[in-house]
Every structure is written in structure tokens, then in C-alpha cells.
Write an enzyme that holds these catalytic residues in place. Structure first.
Site, PDB file in Angstrom:
ATOM      1  N   ASP A  30       0.854  -1.185   0.000  1.00 39.69           N
ATOM      2  CA  ASP A  30       0.000   0.000   0.000  1.00 39.69           C
ATOM      3  C   ASP A  30       0.895   1.242   0.000  1.00 39.69           C
ATOM      4  O   ASP A  30       1.878   1.289   0.731  1.00 39.69           O
ATOM      5  CB  ASP A  30      -0.897  -0.014   1.238  1.00 39.69           C
ATOM      6  CG  ASP A  30      -2.013   1.004   1.165  1.00 39.69           C
ATOM      7  OD1 ASP A  30      -1.714   2.221   1.098  1.00 39.69           O
ATOM      8  OD2 ASP A  30      -3.184   0.600   1.197  1.00 39.69           O
ATOM      9  N   ASN A  86     -13.301  -3.075   2.936  1.00 40.44           N
ATOM     10  CA  ASN A  86     -14.280  -2.007   3.117  1.00 40.44           C
ATOM     11  C   ASN A  86     -15.313  -2.132   1.999  1.00 40.44           C
ATOM     12  O   ASN A  86     -14.958  -2.174   0.823  1.00 40.44           O
ATOM     13  CB  ASN A  86     -13.602  -0.637   3.066  1.00 40.44           C
ATOM     14  CG  ASN A  86     -12.608  -0.458   4.192  1.00 40.44           C
ATOM     15  OD1 ASN A  86     -12.881  -0.810   5.326  1.00 40.44           O
ATOM     16  ND2 ASN A  86     -11.442   0.077   3.875  1.00 40.44           N
ATOM     17  N   GLY A  92     -15.732   3.222   4.368  1.00 44.95           N
ATOM     18  CA  GLY A  92     -14.401   3.759   4.125  1.00 44.95           C
ATOM     19  C   GLY A  92     -13.798   3.362   2.789  1.00 44.95           C
ATOM     20  O   GLY A  92     -12.631   3.644   2.533  1.00 44.95           O
ATOM     21  N   HIS A  99     -10.968  -4.874  -2.996  1.00 46.23           N
ATOM     22  CA  HIS A  99      -9.597  -5.109  -2.558  1.00 46.23           C
ATOM     23  C   HIS A  99      -9.581  -5.414  -1.069  1.00 46.23           C
ATOM     24  O   HIS A  99     -10.457  -4.984  -0.328  1.00 46.23           O
ATOM     25  CB  HIS A  99      -8.673  -3.932  -2.881  1.00 46.23           C
ATOM     26  CG  HIS A  99      -9.095  -2.623  -2.286  1.00 46.23           C
ATOM     27  ND1 HIS A  99     -10.151  -1.878  -2.765  1.00 46.23           N
ATOM     28  CD2 HIS A  99      -8.585  -1.916  -1.244  1.00 46.23           C
ATOM     29  CE1 HIS A  99     -10.279  -0.771  -2.057  1.00 46.23           C
ATOM     30  NE2 HIS A  99      -9.338  -0.766  -1.117  1.00 46.23           N
ATOM     31  N   HIS A 101      -7.240  -5.223   2.378  1.00 43.31           N
ATOM     32  CA  HIS A 101      -6.073  -4.705   3.074  1.00 43.31           C
ATOM     33  C   HIS A 101      -5.561  -5.800   4.003  1.00 43.31           C
ATOM     34  O   HIS A 101      -6.349  -6.482   4.664  1.00 43.31           O
ATOM     35  CB  HIS A 101      -6.444  -3.492   3.939  1.00 43.31           C
ATOM     36  CG  HIS A 101      -6.931  -2.319   3.180  1.00 43.31           C
ATOM     37  ND1 HIS A 101      -6.115  -1.258   2.857  1.00 43.31           N
ATOM     38  CD2 HIS A 101      -8.155  -2.024   2.677  1.00 43.31           C
ATOM     39  CE1 HIS A 101      -6.811  -0.362   2.189  1.00 43.31           C
ATOM     40  NE2 HIS A 101      -8.059  -0.796   2.066  1.00 43.31           N
TER      41      HIS A 101
END
Length: 113
Positions: A30, A86, A92, A99, A101
Site C-alpha cells: 500500500d 471495506n 471507508g 480489494h 487490506h
């Protein structure tokens, strides 16, 4: 989708620090990490979020989970990590391409703020 950031990364049009790639998913660091180790798992197939999935995507979600564990181990996240998807703006989500995280490298509190 022609203007999607993650579609462009998956297609190799935008560079990323890749950690894993196959025909279905790509994993990369990221660019705005929220933990000492923070990477993303992105399906190459454009899906907006979890609400955009169908039964044919069940294997893809399972693969994203398995790849998260593999990449975490390969990158020294031994003590644990958190996976987050999310789903929608209120949760968020900023980039509207599904995707996951993966955050690690420090203790995580609960609930997440």
C-alpha cells in the site's frame, strides 16, 4: 474498467511494488500504509465491492484469503495480521474496485477505530 486505478495496476499500466501475482489476483504494498506492513490483495477481474459479487466469484474470494496468508508469511508478519475489506463509501471504501487490506507488524486494537 478504463479509469480504475486497480485495473490499471493489474494490467501493468501503473507500477506497484508487487508481492504476488497470478492470473486472478495481484498483491502489492500500500502506498499509504496504516501499519508497519500493509499490502493489498486485488482481483484482476473488476468487481466494485463485496456487494457486486456473484456465486461465480466464490473461488476468487477464497483465493484472496489464501494469498493473504501466503504473502503475510513471506513478508515476516509472523505474530498476526488483520484483513479488511471495506464495502461501500460508508465503510471507508475509497477505490471502488474490490480489494483486501492486510495489515501487520504491530499489535492491533479492537474495536478498530
Amino acid at each position: 474498467m478504463s479509469d480504475c486505478l486497480f485495473c490499471k495496476i493489474a494490467a501493468g499500466e501503473i507500477p506497484a511494488q508487487k508481492l504476488y501475482e497470478d492470473d486472478d489476483v495481484i498483491a502489492f504494498w500500500d502506498i499509504s500504509p496504516a501499519a508497519p506492513k500493509h499490502f493489498l490483495i486485488v482481483p484482476k477481474k473488476h468487481r466494485i465491492n463485496l456487494s457486486d459479487l456473484s456465486e461465480e466469484d466464490d473461488r476468487l474470494i477464497g483465493k484472496m484469503m489464501r494469498v493473504s496468508a501466503q504473502v503475510a508469511e513471506e513478508n515476516g508478519i509472523e505474530k498476526g495480521y488483520r484483513t479488511i475489506i471495506n464495502n461501500g463509501a460508508d465503510a471507508g471504501q475509497v477505490i471502488f474496485h474490490l480489494h483486501m487490506h492486510v495489515l501487520g507488524g504491530r499489535p492491533m486494537g479492537w474495536p478498530p477505530g
